[in-house]
Scaffold this motif. Structure first.
Motif, mmCIF file in Angstrom:
data_model
loop_
_atom_site.group_PDB
_atom_site.id
_atom_site.type_symbol
_atom_site.label_atom_id
_atom_site.label_comp_id
_atom_site.label_asym_id
_atom_site.label_seq_id
_atom_site.Cartn_x
_atom_site.Cartn_y
_atom_site.Cartn_z
ATOM 1 N N TRP A 87 0.825 -1.212 0.000
ATOM 2 C CA TRP A 87 0.000 0.000 0.000
ATOM 3 C C TRP A 87 0.858 1.260 0.000
ATOM 4 O O TRP A 87 0.530 2.235 -0.664
ATOM 5 N N THR A 88 1.973 1.211 0.717
ATOM 6 C CA THR A 88 2.879 2.362 0.737
ATOM 7 C C THR A 88 3.520 2.554 -0.635
ATOM 8 O O THR A 88 3.632 3.679 -1.125
ATOM 9 N N ALA A 89 3.930 1.465 -1.267
ATOM 10 C CA ALA A 89 4.521 1.552 -2.607
ATOM 11 C C ALA A 89 3.501 2.084 -3.609
ATOM 12 O O ALA A 89 3.822 2.929 -4.456
ATOM 13 N N LEU A 90 2.255 1.616 -3.513
ATOM 14 C CA LEU A 90 1.214 2.096 -4.428
ATOM 15 C C LEU A 90 0.840 3.546 -4.143
ATOM 16 O O LEU A 90 0.538 4.305 -5.075
ATOM 17 N N LEU A 91 0.901 3.953 -2.892
ATOM 18 C CA LEU A 91 0.642 5.357 -2.547
ATOM 19 C C LEU A 91 1.735 6.259 -3.120
ATOM 20 O O LEU A 91 1.441 7.331 -3.665
ATOM 21 N N LEU A 92 2.993 5.829 -3.028
ATOM 22 C CA LEU A 92 4.082 6.588 -3.655
ATOM 23 C C LEU A 92 3.861 6.672 -5.162
ATOM 24 O O LEU A 92 3.985 7.750 -5.756
ATOM 25 N N TRP A 97 2.238 9.817 -9.888
ATOM 26 C CA TRP A 97 1.343 9.927 -11.038
ATOM 27 C C TRP A 97 0.642 11.283 -11.033
ATOM 28 O O TRP A 97 0.567 11.948 -12.072
ATOM 29 N N VAL A 98 0.165 11.717 -9.886
ATOM 30 C CA VAL A 98 -0.485 13.030 -9.790
ATOM 31 C C VAL A 98 0.516 14.133 -10.147
ATOM 32 O O VAL A 98 0.175 15.074 -10.883
ATOM 33 N N ILE A 99 1.744 13.993 -9.686
ATOM 34 C CA ILE A 99 2.770 14.996 -10.007
ATOM 35 C C ILE A 99 3.023 15.062 -11.512
ATOM 36 O O ILE A 99 3.173 16.151 -12.076
ATOM 37 N N ILE A 100 3.032 13.900 -12.169
ATOM 38 C CA ILE A 100 3.261 13.916 -13.618
ATOM 39 C C ILE A 100 2.108 14.628 -14.339
ATOM 40 O O ILE A 100 2.319 15.355 -15.301
ATOM 41 N N LEU A 121 -3.712 10.266 -22.267
ATOM 42 C CA LEU A 121 -2.459 10.327 -21.513
ATOM 43 C C LEU A 121 -2.687 10.125 -20.024
ATOM 44 O O LEU A 121 -1.778 9.674 -19.318
ATOM 45 N N ILE A 122 -3.875 10.416 -19.543
ATOM 46 C CA ILE A 122 -4.169 10.238 -18.115
ATOM 47 C C ILE A 122 -4.053 8.753 -17.752
ATOM 48 O O ILE A 122 -3.324 8.380 -16.838
ATOM 49 N N VAL A 123 -4.758 7.908 -18.484
ATOM 50 C CA VAL A 123 -4.704 6.465 -18.224
ATOM 51 C C VAL A 123 -3.353 5.897 -18.647
ATOM 52 O O VAL A 123 -2.771 5.071 -17.945
ATOM 53 N N ALA A 124 -2.831 6.377 -19.773
ATOM 54 C CA ALA A 124 -1.554 5.867 -20.271
ATOM 55 C C ALA A 124 -0.415 6.163 -19.297
ATOM 56 O O ALA A 124 0.557 5.407 -19.230
ATOM 57 N N SER A 125 -0.523 7.227 -18.539
ATOM 58 C CA SER A 125 0.512 7.526 -17.544
ATOM 59 C C SER A 125 0.245 6.814 -16.222
ATOM 60 O O SER A 125 1.164 6.602 -15.430
ATOM 61 N N PHE A 126 -0.996 6.413 -15.992
ATOM 62 C CA PHE A 126 -1.328 5.673 -14.777
ATOM 63 C C PHE A 126 -0.721 4.270 -14.800
ATOM 64 O O PHE A 126 -0.191 3.785 -13.800
ATOM 65 N N VAL A 127 -0.791 3.619 -15.939
ATOM 66 C CA VAL A 127 -0.340 2.228 -16.060
ATOM 67 C C VAL A 127 1.128 2.052 -15.656
ATOM 68 O O VAL A 127 1.437 1.190 -14.825
ATOM 69 N N PRO A 128 2.074 2.857 -16.177
ATOM 70 C CA PRO A 128 3.458 2.655 -15.742
ATOM 71 C C PRO A 128 3.683 3.002 -14.273
ATOM 72 O O PRO A 128 4.555 2.420 -13.626
ATOM 73 N N HIS A 129 2.879 3.920 -13.734
ATOM 74 C CA HIS A 129 3.024 4.227 -12.315
ATOM 75 C C HIS A 129 2.511 3.088 -11.444
ATOM 76 O O HIS A 129 3.111 2.768 -10.418
ATOM 77 N N LEU A 130 1.441 2.466 -11.856
ATOM 78 C CA LEU A 130 0.953 1.279 -11.151
ATOM 79 C C LEU A 130 2.007 0.172 -11.221
ATOM 80 O O LEU A 130 2.331 -0.469 -10.213
ATOM 81 N N LEU A 131 2.555 -0.041 -12.403
ATOM 82 C CA LEU A 131 3.604 -1.041 -12.583
ATOM 83 C C LEU A 131 4.816 -0.701 -11.705
ATOM 84 O O LEU A 131 5.387 -1.583 -11.058
ATOM 85 N N PHE A 132 5.197 0.563 -11.655
ATOM 86 C CA PHE A 132 6.296 1.010 -10.799
ATOM 87 C C PHE A 132 6.032 0.617 -9.347
ATOM 88 O O PHE A 132 6.895 0.047 -8.683
#
Length: 150
Positions: A87-92, A97-100, A121-132
């Motif tokens: 949860w902490t990793a996903l919160l980071l 993602w919000v900053i991007i 781009l909103i969803v497209a940028s969410f996916v790599p952040h979730l993966l991160f």
């Protein structure tokens, strides 16, 4: 327990996790781009590098920027976050993602949330952040050196 915790938070382990996560996320994003599935006009890290350096650059420079950025945040997480769970990793990841959306995209000229390019781009940028977030958590939890299980 303190020695184990220090080892689990070592600089070399944190940097190694950062490089691993940056490579894995870059491979996924480059594969999606090669498959024509990316709505980005160019890789975001390359767009940022070109904005900062004010010139056209080859992809490897963008990948270097990506590696430095991802590694920095992985080191912050592994070395300094008191609680290191999924949860902490996903919160980071969500915070980044919000900053991007609100800072990075406008800086590179793509508008707030990338809307001057495409709402995709909103969803497209969410996916790599979730993966991160998932890769960061899994790497920290399962790679050798984190005997504390946090």
């Amino acid at each position: 327990m303190a020695a184990v915790e220090r080892h689990g938070r070592s600089w070399s382990r944190a940097v190694g996790i950062g490089i691993l996560v940056s490579i894995l996320t870059a491979v996924v994003m480059l594969a999606l781009t090669a498959a024509g599935m990316s709505p980005f006009p160019k890789p975001p890290s390359l767009a940022f590098a070109e904005t900062v350096l004010m010139r056209s650059l080859p992809l490897p420079v963008g990948l270097l920027f990506h590696t430095v950025y991802v590694t920095f945040w992985c080191v912050v997480y592994v070395r300094y976050f008191p609680k290191r769970d999924i949860w902490t990793a996903l919160l980071l990841a969500a915070a980044l993602w919000v900053i991007i959306l609100v800072a990075f995209f406008p800086i590179v000229g793509w508008g707030f949330a990338g809307l001057s390019v495409s709402p995709r781009l909103i969803v497209a940028s969410f996916v790599p952040h979730l993966l991160f977030g998932l890769l960061l958590w899994a790497s920290d939890k399962y790679l050798p050196g984190n005997m504390s299980g946090t």
